[in-house]
Design a protein around this motif. Structure first.
Motif, PDB file in Angstrom:
ATOM      1  N   ARG A  67       6.635  -3.597  -0.469  1.00 24.20           N
ATOM      2  CA  ARG A  67       8.035  -3.173  -0.380  1.00 24.20           C
ATOM      3  C   ARG A  67       8.948  -4.256   0.188  1.00 24.20           C
ATOM      4  O   ARG A  67      10.111  -4.349  -0.199  1.00 24.20           O
ATOM      5  CB  ARG A  67       8.153  -1.915   0.465  1.00 24.20           C
ATOM      6  CG  ARG A  67       7.652  -0.705  -0.235  1.00 24.20           C
ATOM      7  CD  ARG A  67       7.940   0.506   0.587  1.00 24.20           C
ATOM      8  NE  ARG A  67       7.587   1.686  -0.174  1.00 24.20           N
ATOM      9  CZ  ARG A  67       7.767   2.892   0.246  1.00 24.20           C
ATOM     10  NH1 ARG A  67       8.292   3.102   1.441  1.00 24.20           N
ATOM     11  NH2 ARG A  67       7.440   3.916  -0.500  1.00 24.20           N
ATOM     12  N   SER A  68       8.454  -5.060   1.099  1.00 25.58           N
ATOM     13  CA  SER A  68       9.310  -6.066   1.725  1.00 25.58           C
ATOM     14  C   SER A  68       9.769  -7.125   0.717  1.00 25.58           C
ATOM     15  O   SER A  68      10.827  -7.727   0.884  1.00 25.58           O
ATOM     16  CB  SER A  68       8.597  -6.720   2.901  1.00 25.58           C
ATOM     17  OG  SER A  68       7.449  -7.408   2.479  1.00 25.58           O
ATOM     18  N   TYR A  69       9.002  -7.344  -0.330  1.00 23.34           N
ATOM     19  CA  TYR A  69       9.390  -8.301  -1.367  1.00 23.34           C
ATOM     20  C   TYR A  69      10.679  -7.857  -2.050  1.00 23.34           C
ATOM     21  O   TYR A  69      11.556  -8.663  -2.343  1.00 23.34           O
ATOM     22  CB  TYR A  69       8.268  -8.441  -2.391  1.00 23.34           C
ATOM     23  CG  TYR A  69       8.578  -9.389  -3.519  1.00 23.34           C
ATOM     24  CD1 TYR A  69       8.480 -10.761  -3.354  1.00 23.34           C
ATOM     25  CD2 TYR A  69       8.985  -8.908  -4.764  1.00 23.34           C
ATOM     26  CE1 TYR A  69       8.759 -11.635  -4.392  1.00 23.34           C
ATOM     27  CE2 TYR A  69       9.269  -9.770  -5.804  1.00 23.34           C
ATOM     28  CZ  TYR A  69       9.153 -11.126  -5.619  1.00 23.34           C
ATOM     29  OH  TYR A  69       9.441 -11.986  -6.633  1.00 23.34           O
ATOM     30  N   PHE A  70      10.794  -6.567  -2.307  1.00 17.90           N
ATOM     31  CA  PHE A  70      11.932  -6.055  -3.052  1.00 17.90           C
ATOM     32  C   PHE A  70      13.154  -5.762  -2.178  1.00 17.90           C
ATOM     33  O   PHE A  70      14.169  -5.292  -2.667  1.00 17.90           O
ATOM     34  CB  PHE A  70      11.529  -4.814  -3.847  1.00 17.90           C
ATOM     35  CG  PHE A  70      10.560  -5.144  -4.948  1.00 17.90           C
ATOM     36  CD1 PHE A  70      10.991  -5.770  -6.090  1.00 17.90           C
ATOM     37  CD2 PHE A  70       9.214  -4.862  -4.809  1.00 17.90           C
ATOM     38  CE1 PHE A  70      10.110  -6.103  -7.100  1.00 17.90           C
ATOM     39  CE2 PHE A  70       8.324  -5.181  -5.809  1.00 17.90           C
ATOM     40  CZ  PHE A  70       8.777  -5.806  -6.965  1.00 17.90           C
ATOM     41  N   LEU A  71      13.075  -6.032  -0.892  1.00 19.97           N
ATOM     42  CA  LEU A  71      14.243  -5.896  -0.031  1.00 19.97           C
ATOM     43  C   LEU A  71      15.209  -7.069  -0.206  1.00 19.97           C
ATOM     44  O   LEU A  71      16.374  -6.971   0.138  1.00 19.97           O
ATOM     45  CB  LEU A  71      13.815  -5.773   1.429  1.00 19.97           C
ATOM     46  CG  LEU A  71      13.057  -4.496   1.783  1.00 19.97           C
ATOM     47  CD1 LEU A  71      12.598  -4.537   3.237  1.00 19.97           C
ATOM     48  CD2 LEU A  71      13.905  -3.266   1.518  1.00 19.97           C
ATOM     49  N   ASN A  75      14.969 -11.619  -5.152  1.00 22.43           N
ATOM     50  CA  ASN A  75      13.702 -11.265  -5.790  1.00 22.43           C
ATOM     51  C   ASN A  75      13.895 -10.172  -6.830  1.00 22.43           C
ATOM     52  O   ASN A  75      13.249 -10.178  -7.879  1.00 22.43           O
ATOM     53  CB  ASN A  75      12.684 -10.820  -4.749  1.00 22.43           C
ATOM     54  CG  ASN A  75      12.252 -11.962  -3.857  1.00 22.43           C
ATOM     55  OD1 ASN A  75      12.370 -13.123  -4.221  1.00 22.43           O
ATOM     56  ND2 ASN A  75      11.779 -11.640  -2.669  1.00 22.43           N
ATOM     57  N   LEU A  76      14.783  -9.229  -6.557  1.00 22.23           N
ATOM     58  CA  LEU A  76      15.064  -8.169  -7.533  1.00 22.23           C
ATOM     59  C   LEU A  76      15.639  -8.746  -8.820  1.00 22.23           C
ATOM     60  O   LEU A  76      15.233  -8.356  -9.923  1.00 22.23           O
ATOM     61  CB  LEU A  76      16.032  -7.143  -6.946  1.00 22.23           C
ATOM     62  CG  LEU A  76      15.461  -6.180  -5.934  1.00 22.23           C
ATOM     63  CD1 LEU A  76      16.576  -5.312  -5.351  1.00 22.23           C
ATOM     64  CD2 LEU A  76      14.406  -5.305  -6.572  1.00 22.23           C
ATOM     65  N   PHE A  77      16.567  -9.680  -8.686  1.00 23.79           N
ATOM     66  CA  PHE A  77      17.148 -10.297  -9.874  1.00 23.79           C
ATOM     67  C   PHE A  77      16.124 -11.150 -10.624  1.00 23.79           C
ATOM     68  O   PHE A  77      16.143 -11.194 -11.856  1.00 23.79           O
ATOM     69  CB  PHE A  77      18.378 -11.128  -9.512  1.00 23.79           C
ATOM     70  CG  PHE A  77      19.584 -10.290  -9.213  1.00 23.79           C
ATOM     71  CD1 PHE A  77      20.131  -9.459 -10.177  1.00 23.79           C
ATOM     72  CD2 PHE A  77      20.162 -10.328  -7.965  1.00 23.79           C
ATOM     73  CE1 PHE A  77      21.240  -8.684  -9.907  1.00 23.79           C
ATOM     74  CE2 PHE A  77      21.281  -9.558  -7.677  1.00 23.79           C
ATOM     75  CZ  PHE A  77      21.824  -8.729  -8.650  1.00 23.79           C
TER      76      PHE A  77
END
Length: 106
Positions: A67-71, A75-77
């Motif tokens: 989950r911390s990756y997508f905070l 990274n989301l883009f």
């Protein structure tokens, strides 16, 4: 950074040259179409390599902290751009008109 900029140049050239064609899936118009095909292949090879490296980096860095990756918005883009660009391949194979929409979004 240099490799990514080269990818953007090749990807943009492929899209611009394809946009001028009546049937972008046809490569029978000479050396410019051969160059467009080359740009598409270079873009695909770079993208596959970059996705593989990104997955390994993700596993190495975040492991079970998924989950911390997508905070991070960056990274989301990145993930969204990878998904949209990878979706171009099957759409291109089945000759769907939506391949150009996904390509412009990516």
């Amino acid at each position: 950074l240099v490799m990514f900029l080269l990818f953007l140049v090749f990807f943009t050239i492929a899209l611009v040259l394809a946009a001028r064609e009546q049937n972008p899936s046809n490569y029978n118009h000479g050396s410019l179409d051969a160059f467009r095909l080359f740009c598409e292949i270079v873009s695909i090879v770079y993208l596959i390599g970059d996705v593989v490296l990104e997955v390994f980096e993700f596993i190495r860095t975040y492991g079970n902290r998924f989950r911390s990756y997508f905070l991070d918005w960056g990274n989301l883009f990145d993930v969204l751009a990878y998904i949209l660009t990878i979706l171009i391949l099957p759409l291109r194979i089945i000759n769907s008109e939506y391949q150009w929409i996904f390509a412009s979004l990516a």
